[in-house]
Design an enzyme around this catalytic site. Sequence first.
Site, PDB file in Angstrom:
ATOM      1  N   ASN A   1      36.396  20.358 -23.850  1.00  0.00           N
ATOM      2  CA  ASN A   1      35.564  19.345 -24.517  1.00  0.00           C
ATOM      3  C   ASN A   1      34.247  19.884 -25.044  1.00  0.00           C
ATOM      4  O   ASN A   1      33.501  19.164 -25.679  1.00  0.00           O
ATOM      5  CB  ASN A   1      35.295  18.182 -23.548  1.00  0.00           C
ATOM      6  CG  ASN A   1      34.532  18.630 -22.322  1.00  0.00           C
ATOM      7  OD1 ASN A   1      34.655  19.773 -21.889  1.00  0.00           O
ATOM      8  ND2 ASN A   1      33.737  17.744 -21.755  1.00  0.00           N
TER       9      ASN A   1
ATOM     10  N   GLY B   1      -8.689   5.191   2.708  1.00  0.00           N
ATOM     11  CA  GLY B   1      -8.309   4.279   3.788  1.00  0.00           C
ATOM     12  C   GLY B   1      -7.629   3.012   3.282  1.00  0.00           C
ATOM     13  O   GLY B   1      -7.663   2.708   2.086  1.00  0.00           O
ATOM     14  N   THR B   2      -7.012   2.293   4.222  1.00  0.00           N
ATOM     15  CA  THR B   2      -6.209   1.121   3.840  1.00  0.00           C
ATOM     16  C   THR B   2      -7.081  -0.007   3.263  1.00  0.00           C
ATOM     17  O   THR B   2      -6.652  -0.730   2.361  1.00  0.00           O
ATOM     18  CB  THR B   2      -5.415   0.584   5.046  1.00  0.00           C
ATOM     19  OG1 THR B   2      -6.286   0.501   6.185  1.00  0.00           O
ATOM     20  CG2 THR B   2      -4.253   1.498   5.396  1.00  0.00           C
TER      21      THR B   2
ATOM     22  N   ASN C   1      51.438  12.054 -17.685  1.00  0.00           N
ATOM     23  CA  ASN C   1      51.359  13.079 -16.649  1.00  0.00           C
ATOM     24  C   ASN C   1      50.520  14.241 -17.176  1.00  0.00           C
ATOM     25  O   ASN C   1      50.770  14.730 -18.276  1.00  0.00           O
ATOM     26  CB  ASN C   1      52.766  13.563 -16.299  1.00  0.00           C
ATOM     27  CG  ASN C   1      52.712  14.540 -15.144  1.00  0.00           C
ATOM     28  OD1 ASN C   1      52.683  14.146 -13.996  1.00  0.00           O
ATOM     29  ND2 ASN C   1      52.688  15.835 -15.467  1.00  0.00           N
TER      30      ASN C   1
ATOM     31  N   LEU D   1       0.844  -1.199   0.000  1.00  0.00           N
ATOM     32  CA  LEU D   1       0.000   0.000   0.000  1.00  0.00           C
ATOM     33  C   LEU D   1       0.878   1.248   0.000  1.00  0.00           C
ATOM     34  O   LEU D   1       1.569   1.530   0.980  1.00  0.00           O
ATOM     35  CB  LEU D   1      -0.909   0.002   1.229  1.00  0.00           C
ATOM     36  CG  LEU D   1      -1.712  -1.292   1.451  1.00  0.00           C
ATOM     37  CD1 LEU D   1      -2.621  -1.143   2.659  1.00  0.00           C
ATOM     38  CD2 LEU D   1      -2.520  -1.637   0.205  1.00  0.00           C
TER      39      LEU D   1
ATOM     40  N   GLU E   1      -8.010   0.693  16.227  1.00  0.00           N
ATOM     41  CA  GLU E   1      -7.067   1.769  15.891  1.00  0.00           C
ATOM     42  C   GLU E   1      -6.842   2.684  17.107  1.00  0.00           C
ATOM     43  O   GLU E   1      -7.732   2.847  17.946  1.00  0.00           O
ATOM     44  CB  GLU E   1      -7.610   2.585  14.721  1.00  0.00           C
ATOM     45  CG  GLU E   1      -7.541   1.850  13.407  1.00  0.00           C
ATOM     46  CD  GLU E   1      -6.131   1.368  13.101  1.00  0.00           C
ATOM     47  OE1 GLU E   1      -5.238   2.194  12.898  1.00  0.00           O
ATOM     48  OE2 GLU E   1      -5.921   0.137  13.081  1.00  0.00           O
TER      49      GLU E   1
ATOM     50  N   ALA F   1      54.292  23.722 -21.346  1.00  0.00           N
ATOM     51  CA  ALA F   1      53.400  24.399 -20.397  1.00  0.00           C
ATOM     52  C   ALA F   1      52.772  25.618 -21.052  1.00  0.00           C
ATOM     53  O   ALA F   1      53.387  26.274 -21.888  1.00  0.00           O
ATOM     54  CB  ALA F   1      54.194  24.811 -19.167  1.00  0.00           C
TER      55      ALA F   1
ATOM     56  N   LYS G   1      35.438  13.201 -15.838  1.00  0.00           N
ATOM     57  CA  LYS G   1      34.102  12.808 -16.287  1.00  0.00           C
ATOM     58  C   LYS G   1      34.199  11.984 -17.556  1.00  0.00           C
ATOM     59  O   LYS G   1      34.961  12.338 -18.451  1.00  0.00           O
ATOM     60  CB  LYS G   1      33.278  14.081 -16.539  1.00  0.00           C
ATOM     61  CG  LYS G   1      31.878  13.837 -17.019  1.00  0.00           C
ATOM     62  CD  LYS G   1      31.432  14.847 -18.053  1.00  0.00           C
ATOM     63  CE  LYS G   1      31.528  14.298 -19.444  1.00  0.00           C
ATOM     64  NZ  LYS G   1      30.990  15.194 -20.478  1.00  0.00           N
TER      65      LYS G   1
ATOM     66  N   ARG H   1       1.228  13.121   7.883  1.00  0.00           N
ATOM     67  CA  ARG H   1       2.051  13.419   9.071  1.00  0.00           C
ATOM     68  C   ARG H   1       3.497  13.758   8.726  1.00  0.00           C
ATOM     69  O   ARG H   1       4.228  14.273   9.565  1.00  0.00           O
ATOM     70  CB  ARG H   1       1.980  12.231  10.052  1.00  0.00           C
ATOM     71  CG  ARG H   1       0.623  12.098  10.724  1.00  0.00           C
ATOM     72  CD  ARG H   1       0.414  10.728  11.346  1.00  0.00           C
ATOM     73  NE  ARG H   1       0.053   9.716  10.344  1.00  0.00           N
ATOM     74  CZ  ARG H   1      -0.256   8.450  10.628  1.00  0.00           C
ATOM     75  NH1 ARG H   1      -0.242   8.036  11.892  1.00  0.00           N
ATOM     76  NH2 ARG H   1      -0.571   7.605   9.673  1.00  0.00           N
TER      77      ARG H   1
HETATM   78  C1  UD1 Z   1      -1.931   1.283   9.858  1.00  0.00           C
HETATM   79  C2  UD1 Z   1      -2.960   0.323  10.495  1.00  0.00           C
HETATM   80  C3  UD1 Z   1      -2.585   0.120  11.962  1.00  0.00           C
HETATM   81  C4  UD1 Z   1      -1.173  -0.437  12.058  1.00  0.00           C
HETATM   82  C5  UD1 Z   1      -0.182   0.465  11.327  1.00  0.00           C
HETATM   83  C6  UD1 Z   1       1.176  -0.216  11.260  1.00  0.00           C
HETATM   84  C7  UD1 Z   1      -5.095   0.673   9.372  1.00  0.00           C
HETATM   85  C8  UD1 Z   1      -6.428   1.307   9.473  1.00  0.00           C
HETATM   86  N1  UD1 Z   1      -4.263   0.900  10.386  1.00  0.00           N
HETATM   87  O1  UD1 Z   1      -2.049   2.530  10.502  1.00  0.00           O
HETATM   88  O2  UD1 Z   1      -3.490  -0.805  12.551  1.00  0.00           O
HETATM   89  O3  UD1 Z   1      -0.797  -0.574  13.431  1.00  0.00           O
HETATM   90  O4  UD1 Z   1      -0.618   0.734   9.992  1.00  0.00           O
HETATM   91  O5  UD1 Z   1       2.164   0.631  10.766  1.00  0.00           O
HETATM   92  O6  UD1 Z   1      -4.826  -0.011   8.427  1.00  0.00           O
HETATM   93  N2  UD1 Z   1      -2.512   3.948   2.295  1.00  0.00           N
HETATM   94  C9  UD1 Z   1      -3.050   3.885   1.029  1.00  0.00           C
HETATM   95  N3  UD1 Z   1      -4.271   4.405   0.803  1.00  0.00           N
HETATM   96  C10 UD1 Z   1      -5.014   4.978   1.783  1.00  0.00           C
HETATM   97  C11 UD1 Z   1      -4.448   5.058   3.078  1.00  0.00           C
HETATM   98  C12 UD1 Z   1      -3.211   4.523   3.309  1.00  0.00           C
HETATM   99  O7  UD1 Z   1      -2.413   3.359   0.098  1.00  0.00           O
HETATM  100  O8  UD1 Z   1      -6.132   5.432   1.486  1.00  0.00           O
HETATM  101  C13 UD1 Z   1      -1.165   3.393   2.525  1.00  0.00           C
HETATM  102  C14 UD1 Z   1      -0.175   4.422   3.009  1.00  0.00           C
HETATM  103  O9  UD1 Z   1       0.513   5.010   1.909  1.00  0.00           O
HETATM  104  C15 UD1 Z   1       0.738   3.627   3.914  1.00  0.00           C
HETATM  105  C16 UD1 Z   1      -0.110   2.452   4.378  1.00  0.00           C
HETATM  106  O10 UD1 Z   1      -1.243   2.428   3.543  1.00  0.00           O
HETATM  107  O11 UD1 Z   1       1.860   3.141   3.227  1.00  0.00           O
HETATM  108  C17 UD1 Z   1      -0.534   2.583   5.842  1.00  0.00           C
HETATM  109  O12 UD1 Z   1      -1.241   3.797   6.003  1.00  0.00           O
HETATM  110  P1  UD1 Z   1      -1.015   4.725   7.270  1.00  0.00           P
HETATM  111  O13 UD1 Z   1      -1.880   5.926   7.117  1.00  0.00           O
HETATM  112  O14 UD1 Z   1       0.422   4.947   7.506  1.00  0.00           O
HETATM  113  O15 UD1 Z   1      -1.629   3.796   8.410  1.00  0.00           O
HETATM  114  P2  UD1 Z   1      -1.366   3.876   9.970  1.00  0.00           P
HETATM  115  O16 UD1 Z   1      -2.162   5.006  10.522  1.00  0.00           O
HETATM  116  O17 UD1 Z   1       0.075   3.871  10.244  1.00  0.00           O
HETATM  117 CA    CA Z   2       1.897   3.982   8.987  1.00  0.00          CA
END
Ligand code: UD1
Ligand code: CA
Length: 465
Positions: free
Chosen positions: A386, A78-79, A377, A8, A155, A423, A351, A15
């Site tokens: 160049n 979201g994830t 040398n 992902l 969470e 030279a 280079k 942040r």
């Molecule tokens: C997530 C987990 C949390 C876990 C933690 C571990 C969820 C809801 N929470 O939280 O339980 O302890 O990781 O590190 O899954 N991403 C997407 N699309 C989105 C949102 C996120 O691709 O819409 C990707 C982000 O780029 C990232 C990864 O998912 O690489 C995790 O997302 P992040 O927001 O960092 O999740 P955490 O809040 O750390």
């Molecule tokens: Ca994370």
Amino acid sequence: MRNYAIILAAGKGTRMKTEMPKCAYPLLRKPMVAYIVQNIKFADATDETVVVVGHKKKVIKDILHDEVKYAIQEKQLGTGHAVLACENQIDDMDGNSIIMPGDMPLIDEQTIKNALREHNERRHDLTIVTTNVEDPTGYGRIIRNDSGYLDAIVEHHEATYSQRMINEINTGIYVVKNNILFKALKQIDNDNTKGEYYLTDIVTVLKQSNYVIGTYTLKDSYKAMGVNDLYALSVAEGKLRLDINKKHMKNGVAMINPETITIGHNVIIEPNVTIHPNTYITGNSIIRKHAMVGPNTEIHNSDVGEEVICKHSLVYNSKIGRKTTIGPFAHLRNGANIGPENRIGNFVEVKKSETGTNFKASHLAYIGDASIGSDVNFGCGSITVNYDGKNKYRTEIGDDVFIGCNANLIAPIKIDDSSLIAAGSTLNKNVPKGSLAIARSYQVNKENYIMNKKQKEKQNQKSDT
Ligand code: UD1
Ligand code: CA
């Protein structure tokens, strides 16, 4: 049956508070997401890798190119929503997927292998990789029932005060059967504080249907560290740096003040090498035995030969032959192929050029687009000219050539074997074998000039009064 890895990497990385997408941030000069892709490859336990991209997707694609397949998540909801975006890329619904966040650069191939093995041997439908950490702030907490079985993942934002006391966390790695994964994902909602579709909610959905859910607990919790801000990035990088340096030191590489030395993940260093402080060696570099590198040196994608000494210098995409000394303050770049027993000294830039054995440019020189033979040398202040403002041209220098100080070699030009360049010469014609080339004005000494001038001035003053 085909197994997949899903990474992902579509999130904004809010942040981080910066413009670059989080998973593209480098540690030891290598992007975070590239570590994960590489370790998946090393684990050799999956058939295909799908990376979910969205926010600034071009940046991630420019890192991974066609090493992986991509799924697009247009809006970052979201994830759980991110994994659902992969549905069309997963062809074999009978297989399993290992899902990993793209912000977990310290994860190693062994953990990936173990998680998959545990999942298969225990015949789980879903395996959650957990770990115990001292400070669980920000992570999802693992909620177990009285018998110790997983009940839910909560969470940080949703957790009650007592749930926040739990030190066992969700690493964000899951292994799951594809057919049940996508069914479950379609049943989760976004009814939570962030208004996002949480991947973690598949636990609750699958429990309701009595699927077998297990956990695998990772001992070395630092490997699962999630990088959410730039401070965490520096902590992860520090950890990786120490691990890599320790491995090299145990393998016979001496490091003076190793906290200040950065060695990339893919660098090879042979035993009996010494590395001095403030040195970076990154990319696909190799440092061969008995070399001494640093202090204050950067080497990237380069091959440093046996017994080379390289100090206070920059070396990019170049090769240095054995027993050559580089620096202080030399700059080799873009295909400098330096032969053995050379000396490339103070303030010398090379280079896209190759040199034979025993070539010396000890001070203040520029060598670009040149082929140079052995026993040559290259005097202080001399340069290859160049570039005419539009095109680059080559300089060819044979063997046994002595180029005096402050010579300008206007390319294209060929200086044949055993010749001598006076030279101060500016040469724009080839020099035949065994010749002396002089291209400068002859010196004229006007004797007593100063004395005569002063006398004249005195006479003029007298006649004025
Ligand atoms: C997530 C987990 C949390 C876990 C933690 C571990 C969820 C809801 N929470 O939280 O339980 O302890 O990781 O590190 O899954 N991403 C997407 N699309 C989105 C949102 C996120 O691709 O819409 C990707 C982000 O780029 C990232 C990864 O998912 O690489 C995790 O997302 P992040 O927001 O960092 O999740 P955490 O809040 O750390
Ligand atoms: Ca994370």
